[in-house]
Design a protein around this motif. Structure first.
Motif, PDB file in Angstrom:
ATOM      1  N   ALA A 150       0.827  -1.209   0.000  1.00  0.00           N
ATOM      2  CA  ALA A 150       0.000   0.000   0.000  1.00  0.00           C
ATOM      3  C   ALA A 150       0.861   1.259   0.000  1.00  0.00           C
ATOM      4  O   ALA A 150       0.520   2.263  -0.645  1.00  0.00           O
ATOM      5  CB  ALA A 150      -0.928  -0.006   1.209  1.00  0.00           C
ATOM      6  N   THR A 151       1.989   1.215   0.702  1.00  0.00           N
ATOM      7  CA  THR A 151       2.919   2.347   0.715  1.00  0.00           C
ATOM      8  C   THR A 151       3.413   2.666  -0.689  1.00  0.00           C
ATOM      9  O   THR A 151       3.722   3.811  -1.017  1.00  0.00           O
ATOM     10  CB  THR A 151       4.116   2.032   1.646  1.00  0.00           C
ATOM     11  OG1 THR A 151       3.632   1.822   2.973  1.00  0.00           O
ATOM     12  CG2 THR A 151       5.135   3.161   1.648  1.00  0.00           C
ATOM     13  N   ASN A 152       3.473   1.639  -1.524  1.00  0.00           N
ATOM     14  CA  ASN A 152       3.919   1.802  -2.907  1.00  0.00           C
ATOM     15  C   ASN A 152       2.765   1.929  -3.896  1.00  0.00           C
ATOM     16  O   ASN A 152       2.951   1.804  -5.105  1.00  0.00           O
ATOM     17  CB  ASN A 152       4.799   0.620  -3.305  1.00  0.00           C
ATOM     18  CG  ASN A 152       6.171   0.669  -2.660  1.00  0.00           C
ATOM     19  OD1 ASN A 152       7.102   1.241  -3.212  1.00  0.00           O
ATOM     20  ND2 ASN A 152       6.301   0.079  -1.473  1.00  0.00           N
ATOM     21  N   GLY A 153       1.552   2.150  -3.352  1.00  0.00           N
ATOM     22  CA  GLY A 153       0.396   2.356  -4.221  1.00  0.00           C
ATOM     23  C   GLY A 153      -0.164   1.100  -4.847  1.00  0.00           C
ATOM     24  O   GLY A 153      -0.895   1.168  -5.836  1.00  0.00           O
ATOM     25  N   GLU A 154       0.173  -0.071  -4.282  1.00  0.00           N
ATOM     26  CA  GLU A 154      -0.303  -1.342  -4.825  1.00  0.00           C
ATOM     27  C   GLU A 154      -1.468  -1.856  -3.991  1.00  0.00           C
ATOM     28  O   GLU A 154      -1.438  -1.795  -2.762  1.00  0.00           O
ATOM     29  CB  GLU A 154       0.820  -2.381  -4.811  1.00  0.00           C
ATOM     30  CG  GLU A 154       1.980  -2.057  -5.723  1.00  0.00           C
ATOM     31  CD  GLU A 154       1.643  -2.269  -7.185  1.00  0.00           C
ATOM     32  OE1 GLU A 154       1.108  -3.344  -7.525  1.00  0.00           O
ATOM     33  OE2 GLU A 154       1.923  -1.368  -7.983  1.00  0.00           O
ATOM     34  N   ARG A 155      -2.486  -2.380  -4.645  1.00  0.00           N
ATOM     35  CA  ARG A 155      -3.596  -2.983  -3.924  1.00  0.00           C
ATOM     36  C   ARG A 155      -3.410  -4.494  -3.861  1.00  0.00           C
ATOM     37  O   ARG A 155      -2.727  -5.090  -4.700  1.00  0.00           O
ATOM     38  CB  ARG A 155      -4.938  -2.640  -4.579  1.00  0.00           C
ATOM     39  CG  ARG A 155      -5.139  -3.215  -5.963  1.00  0.00           C
ATOM     40  CD  ARG A 155      -6.417  -2.655  -6.595  1.00  0.00           C
ATOM     41  NE  ARG A 155      -6.642  -3.216  -7.914  1.00  0.00           N
ATOM     42  CZ  ARG A 155      -7.376  -4.291  -8.144  1.00  0.00           C
ATOM     43  NH1 ARG A 155      -7.950  -4.918  -7.135  1.00  0.00           N
ATOM     44  NH2 ARG A 155      -7.550  -4.748  -9.379  1.00  0.00           N
ATOM     45  N   THR A 156      -4.037  -5.111  -2.880  1.00  0.00           N
ATOM     46  CA  THR A 156      -3.907  -6.554  -2.697  1.00  0.00           C
ATOM     47  C   THR A 156      -5.277  -7.203  -2.827  1.00  0.00           C
ATOM     48  O   THR A 156      -6.227  -6.819  -2.153  1.00  0.00           O
ATOM     49  CB  THR A 156      -3.332  -6.883  -1.308  1.00  0.00           C
ATOM     50  OG1 THR A 156      -4.064  -6.149  -0.317  1.00  0.00           O
ATOM     51  CG2 THR A 156      -1.872  -6.496  -1.214  1.00  0.00           C
ATOM     52  N   ASP A 157      -5.374  -8.169  -3.720  1.00  0.00           N
ATOM     53  CA  ASP A 157      -6.591  -8.961  -3.887  1.00  0.00           C
ATOM     54  C   ASP A 157      -6.207 -10.267  -4.571  1.00  0.00           C
ATOM     55  O   ASP A 157      -5.029 -10.554  -4.750  1.00  0.00           O
ATOM     56  CB  ASP A 157      -7.659  -8.207  -4.692  1.00  0.00           C
ATOM     57  CG  ASP A 157      -7.134  -7.739  -6.046  1.00  0.00           C
ATOM     58  OD1 ASP A 157      -6.274  -8.441  -6.625  1.00  0.00           O
ATOM     59  OD2 ASP A 157      -7.562  -6.674  -6.515  1.00  0.00           O
ATOM     60  N   HIS A 158      -7.207 -11.042  -4.929  1.00  0.00           N
ATOM     61  CA  HIS A 158      -6.938 -12.328  -5.575  1.00  0.00           C
ATOM     62  C   HIS A 158      -7.113 -12.250  -7.084  1.00  0.00           C
ATOM     63  O   HIS A 158      -7.422 -13.244  -7.738  1.00  0.00           O
ATOM     64  CB  HIS A 158      -7.854 -13.413  -4.994  1.00  0.00           C
ATOM     65  CG  HIS A 158      -7.557 -13.734  -3.562  1.00  0.00           C
ATOM     66  ND1 HIS A 158      -6.340 -14.247  -3.148  1.00  0.00           N
ATOM     67  CD2 HIS A 158      -8.300 -13.591  -2.441  1.00  0.00           C
ATOM     68  CE1 HIS A 158      -6.364 -14.428  -1.832  1.00  0.00           C
ATOM     69  NE2 HIS A 158      -7.525 -14.036  -1.391  1.00  0.00           N
TER      70      HIS A 158
END
Length: 257
Positions: free
Chosen positions: A87-95
């Protein structure tokens, strides 16, 4: 080899996002972020193992169950920490990285597999515990290898990997100690060896080999990775008292085009 489960449950490694300087992990390159995204997905999904294990005879093993409770706590916060780094790098996490077949397998695993797995493993009895332990050891060893390679390839991630590796080392020590207690039983030994031979690289069940390939190439294409890979295979050979057995090299070989 012995492992003090009581001491482990009293002192979990509590790796939370607040334990790291997240600003030092900002501005990471795309390959590193893809690797961290893969690690998040695997660390997050590995909690499903608890669901699968606790419907088998393994749940009757008090030491294994006690370990899994603390292990699940550590895994949860590790996954949350990786999520915050992303998230700090602007990335989202999902499947969303799941392949089409992977999405179908995930639905099967969530709904039908636990019941069928419970029926099958309860017929097998206590020997199934050795198989779970062998698979757990290999999953942990492979992920520990990923973190070590990440530190070697991306020095900026060294503080993160230094915080994660002691956790992985304790998990490996538990699995190794439990396996050594059971390997004297021929039936348990056979089941553990079958599980090791059938093992495949973490994250490929849902994501598929094509999705994981860039991460594996990023971490393991360097010749310097060969010796650590060989060392893990040698460790599992010694642990299961069988040779030749090269599950890690075989699993990585499936990524070679």
């Amino acid at each position: 080899m012995t492992f003090d489960v009581k001491a482990y449950t009293r002192a979990p490694i509590d790796l939370r996002p607040t334990n790291l300087d997240l600003t030092a992990l900002a501005g990471l390159d795309p390959s590193t972020l893809a690797t961290l995204g893969y690690l998040w997905q695997v660390e997050h999904a590995v909690l499903d193992l608890m669901r699968d294990v606790l419907v088998t005879p393994t749940h009757a093993e008090s030491e294994v169950t006690a370990f899994l409770v603390t292990w699940g706590y550590e895994q949860y916060w590790l996954a949350e920490t990786l999520r915050e780094v992303l998230a700090t790098n602007g990335e989202r996490t999902d499947h969303s990285r799941d392949a089409v077949v992977g999405m179908m397998l995930r639905g099967w695993d969530d709904r039908a597999r636990p019941m069928l797995h419970s029926f099958r493993t309860n017929l097998l009895g206590e020997q199934v515990v050795a198989g779970h332990l062998a698979t757990g050891w290999l999953d942990t060893a492979a992920l520990a290898l990923c973190y070590r390679r990440l530190a070697a390839v991306v020095p900026a991630c060294s503080r993160l990997t230094e915080a994660v590796l002691p956790m992985k080392e304790r998990h490996l020590a538990f699995h190794a100690a439990q396996l050594q207690q059971r390997i004297a039983d021929p039936a348990a030994a056979r089941h553990a060896r079958r599980a090791a031979r059938a093992w495949r690289w973490p994250g490929t069940r849902y994501g598929g080999y094509a999705a994981v390939h860039p991460v594996v190439e990023f971490l393991f294409a360097d010749r310097a990775a060969r010796a650590p890979v060989r060392a893990v295979d040698e460790d599992v050979q010694a642990l299961l008292d069988v040779a030749p057995l090269t599950p890690v090299r075989s699993a990585l070989g499936r990524f070679v085009r």
